[in-house]
Design a protein around this motif. Sequence first.
Motif, PDB file in Angstrom:
ATOM      1  N   PRO A  95     -44.390 -50.386 -20.569  1.00  0.00           N
ATOM      2  CA  PRO A  95     -44.005 -50.009 -21.778  1.00  0.00           C
ATOM      3  C   PRO A  95     -43.140 -51.401 -22.279  1.00  0.00           C
ATOM      4  CG  PRO A  95     -42.698 -48.910 -20.256  1.00  0.00           C
ATOM      5  CD  PRO A  95     -43.794 -49.322 -19.545  1.00  0.00           C
ATOM      6  N   GLU A  96     -42.246 -51.972 -21.729  1.00  0.00           N
ATOM      7  CA  GLU A  96     -41.732 -53.200 -21.904  1.00  0.00           C
ATOM      8  C   GLU A  96     -42.444 -54.144 -22.399  1.00  0.00           C
ATOM      9  OE1 GLU A  96     -41.305 -51.774 -19.147  1.00  0.00           O
ATOM     10  OE2 GLU A  96     -39.317 -50.879 -19.128  1.00  0.00           O
ATOM     11  N   SER A 147     -40.918 -42.914 -19.803  1.00  0.00           N
ATOM     12  CA  SER A 147     -40.139 -44.068 -20.320  1.00  0.00           C
ATOM     13  C   SER A 147     -38.686 -43.560 -20.445  1.00  0.00           C
ATOM     14  CB  SER A 147     -40.790 -44.462 -21.825  1.00  0.00           C
ATOM     15  OG  SER A 147     -41.950 -45.072 -21.577  1.00  0.00           O
ATOM     16  N   SER A 148     -37.707 -44.805 -20.731  1.00  0.00           N
ATOM     17  CA  SER A 148     -36.370 -44.404 -20.987  1.00  0.00           C
ATOM     18  C   SER A 148     -36.188 -43.616 -22.337  1.00  0.00           C
ATOM     19  CB  SER A 148     -35.693 -45.524 -20.941  1.00  0.00           C
ATOM     20  OG  SER A 148     -36.003 -46.425 -22.066  1.00  0.00           O
ATOM     21  N   GLN A 191     -43.760 -53.164 -26.000  1.00  0.00           N
ATOM     22  CA  GLN A 191     -42.422 -53.038 -26.833  1.00  0.00           C
ATOM     23  C   GLN A 191     -42.414 -54.665 -27.312  1.00  0.00           C
ATOM     24  OE1 GLN A 191     -38.682 -52.363 -25.355  1.00  0.00           O
ATOM     25  NE2 GLN A 191     -37.867 -51.933 -27.627  1.00  0.00           N
ATOM     26  N   TRP A 241     -37.874 -45.713 -29.579  1.00  0.00           N
ATOM     27  CA  TRP A 241     -38.641 -47.009 -30.172  1.00  0.00           C
ATOM     28  C   TRP A 241     -40.062 -46.635 -30.651  1.00  0.00           C
ATOM     29  CZ3 TRP A 241     -42.809 -49.368 -28.228  1.00  0.00           C
ATOM     30  CH2 TRP A 241     -43.215 -50.416 -29.027  1.00  0.00           C
ATOM     31  N   LEU A 242     -40.540 -45.864 -29.651  1.00  0.00           N
ATOM     32  CA  LEU A 242     -42.151 -45.669 -29.973  1.00  0.00           C
ATOM     33  C   LEU A 242     -42.032 -44.440 -31.083  1.00  0.00           C
ATOM     34  CD1 LEU A 242     -45.189 -45.813 -29.402  1.00  0.00           C
ATOM     35  CD2 LEU A 242     -44.941 -43.840 -27.620  1.00  0.00           C
ATOM     36  N   GLU A 257     -34.479 -44.842 -24.713  1.00  0.00           N
ATOM     37  CA  GLU A 257     -34.573 -45.760 -25.708  1.00  0.00           C
ATOM     38  C   GLU A 257     -36.009 -46.299 -26.202  1.00  0.00           C
ATOM     39  OE1 GLU A 257     -30.620 -45.944 -23.880  1.00  0.00           O
ATOM     40  OE2 GLU A 257     -32.575 -45.898 -22.999  1.00  0.00           O
ATOM     41  N   LEU A 258     -36.891 -46.488 -25.037  1.00  0.00           N
ATOM     42  CA  LEU A 258     -38.203 -46.659 -25.376  1.00  0.00           C
ATOM     43  C   LEU A 258     -38.977 -45.522 -26.128  1.00  0.00           C
ATOM     44  CD1 LEU A 258     -39.586 -48.648 -22.288  1.00  0.00           C
ATOM     45  CD2 LEU A 258     -39.512 -49.412 -24.522  1.00  0.00           C
ATOM     46  N   SER A 259     -38.819 -44.481 -25.608  1.00  0.00           N
ATOM     47  CA  SER A 259     -39.390 -43.058 -26.370  1.00  0.00           C
ATOM     48  C   SER A 259     -38.812 -43.268 -27.688  1.00  0.00           C
ATOM     49  CB  SER A 259     -38.981 -41.894 -25.695  1.00  0.00           C
ATOM     50  OG  SER A 259     -39.569 -40.778 -26.076  1.00  0.00           O
ATOM     51  N   CYS A 298     -50.034 -49.911 -21.701  1.00  0.00           N
ATOM     52  CA  CYS A 298     -48.785 -49.562 -22.529  1.00  0.00           C
ATOM     53  C   CYS A 298     -48.144 -48.466 -21.785  1.00  0.00           C
ATOM     54  CB  CYS A 298     -49.334 -49.140 -23.741  1.00  0.00           C
ATOM     55  SG  CYS A 298     -49.931 -50.385 -25.001  1.00  0.00           S
TER      56      CYS A 298
END
Length: 533
Positions: free
Chosen positions: A75-76, A36-37, A79, A43-44, A39-41, A71
């Motif tokens: 991932p988007e 993941s990016s 989210q 976020w998690l 940002e996503l990492s 997921c």
Amino acid sequence: MDNDLANSTPSKLPAQLPAQLRAGVEQKLNQFRENSSVELSSWLDTQLADQEFSEQLYRVWSGSEFVALTCLRQPELFQTLVDSGNLLTGYDDSTLHTRCLKALQEETVNKAEREAGLHRQLRYFRRYEMLRIIWRDLSRSAELLETTRDMSRLADAVIQVTLGKLHDWLGETWGRPVGATSGAEQRMLVLAMGKLGADELNVSSDIDLIFAYPEVGETQGAAKQLGNQEFFIRLAQKAIQALDNQTADGQVFRVDMRLRPYGTSGALVLSFDALEEYYQTQGRDWERYAMIKSRAINSSRFVGDSQLPGDSETDEQALTKILRAFTYRRYTDFTAIQSLRDMKGMINLEVQRRGLANNIKLGHGGIREIEFIAQAFQLIRGGRDPRFQSRRLQDILSLLDVETMLPDSGGERLWRAYVFLRNLEHVLQGWRDQQTQELPSGEENGELDRLRVAAMMGFANWAEFIEALDRQRLIVSELFQELVAEQEGSPSEHEANVHEANSESAWHEPDGPNARENLEALGYDDAQAAAER
């Protein structure tokens, strides 16, 4: 039935999973971060700081490979589901339909591509909602009846919205189907069968459907014309393709049409008159059992964002009336017990032939036996007592206890067993979003699979889980055998013998002194007039 007694598994399941299952989730979390990016990492990690969310994620990702991989690969979508708040929110009855309408907005005005767009949108919508439903089920954020209701509303929504769009698109070429007698525009009704009809659909089930339309006639308003039946057959074929086809984006629902009149050799869609003729002249006992849970879904209710005017509700009532007349006899129908014995005998042979002893639906003391018990009493009593015509299993089992028709609060005990078995069914099916009722065998990764099943059901190990499962299956089996066993002097057998004696006396001694009383016992509304005739 007391809702506090509804669950046979703990409502608050252990937060700490076995180390082997937690290790598998840790690996998946590392994969999420790697793929993941930033940002996503990040976020998690923020979400995992919340203890309740973290406990749920570990539990659900260890219990459902389908959810975990969804997921990881999308991932988007994950989210969006979390940030929207939908993951922790219970839906009302209309929410899924509203969301489906919004999700299935047309992507293009190109007619050649719009059906492909519909297929793609349906599958994305289904994946999003299935992730939510399985998450809430495995985390016990939702109890059994909320899960089965959400699954049923999901199926209703995709059926209704899909049919609404396809009907309009077909109408552009062939015109509007119009009734020859009424002159009214016709819409196809879908008869939901089985668990979908009863709002009890499981998390990875096919859907059993029958298609019907009110009135024969022809299409009007286009250069080309079709008979109504041909129009609706084309509509049904396109709807099945939209839901059932396996594409790169997956599948929405497996559609099973084998319950329709004449089975696979019969027409895909029939008029109300043709359905009535079939059931009156050729309907079989097993079809009466199947019709107990049937529910009419009218595709004309939802087209765009508004409800169409007209007599759509009358159409639903007319179809329901036809089916009720076939399903429930006006007299007390003791033949249901023998037909139940026959059907269960055939199932037992199939279980033996295919080695399905570990099947929690068809096997000894399984889900099917609970349903058969309820349905047998429904067919026996439903023609004279409308309370027995409910589609919901819980209603009937409660009624059996109210009327003391089973020993020792048997209805309540069956409901507890049913909840246990259905929760287990969802654990088995939610793992890979596959329709299965088979317990893990213990081969290959079987020990880990067994540990996972036991943990999802709230038990420390497989042995404790099997002990609890065996207790529930024994309760079901004993009550079922008591009902269907051909034992001289049993209540059901005694009532059947009295019924047969009254029937024989009434017809072979029409001038006998007890003719009117015998006919009253058989359920005749005007026994005196019948005796005189």
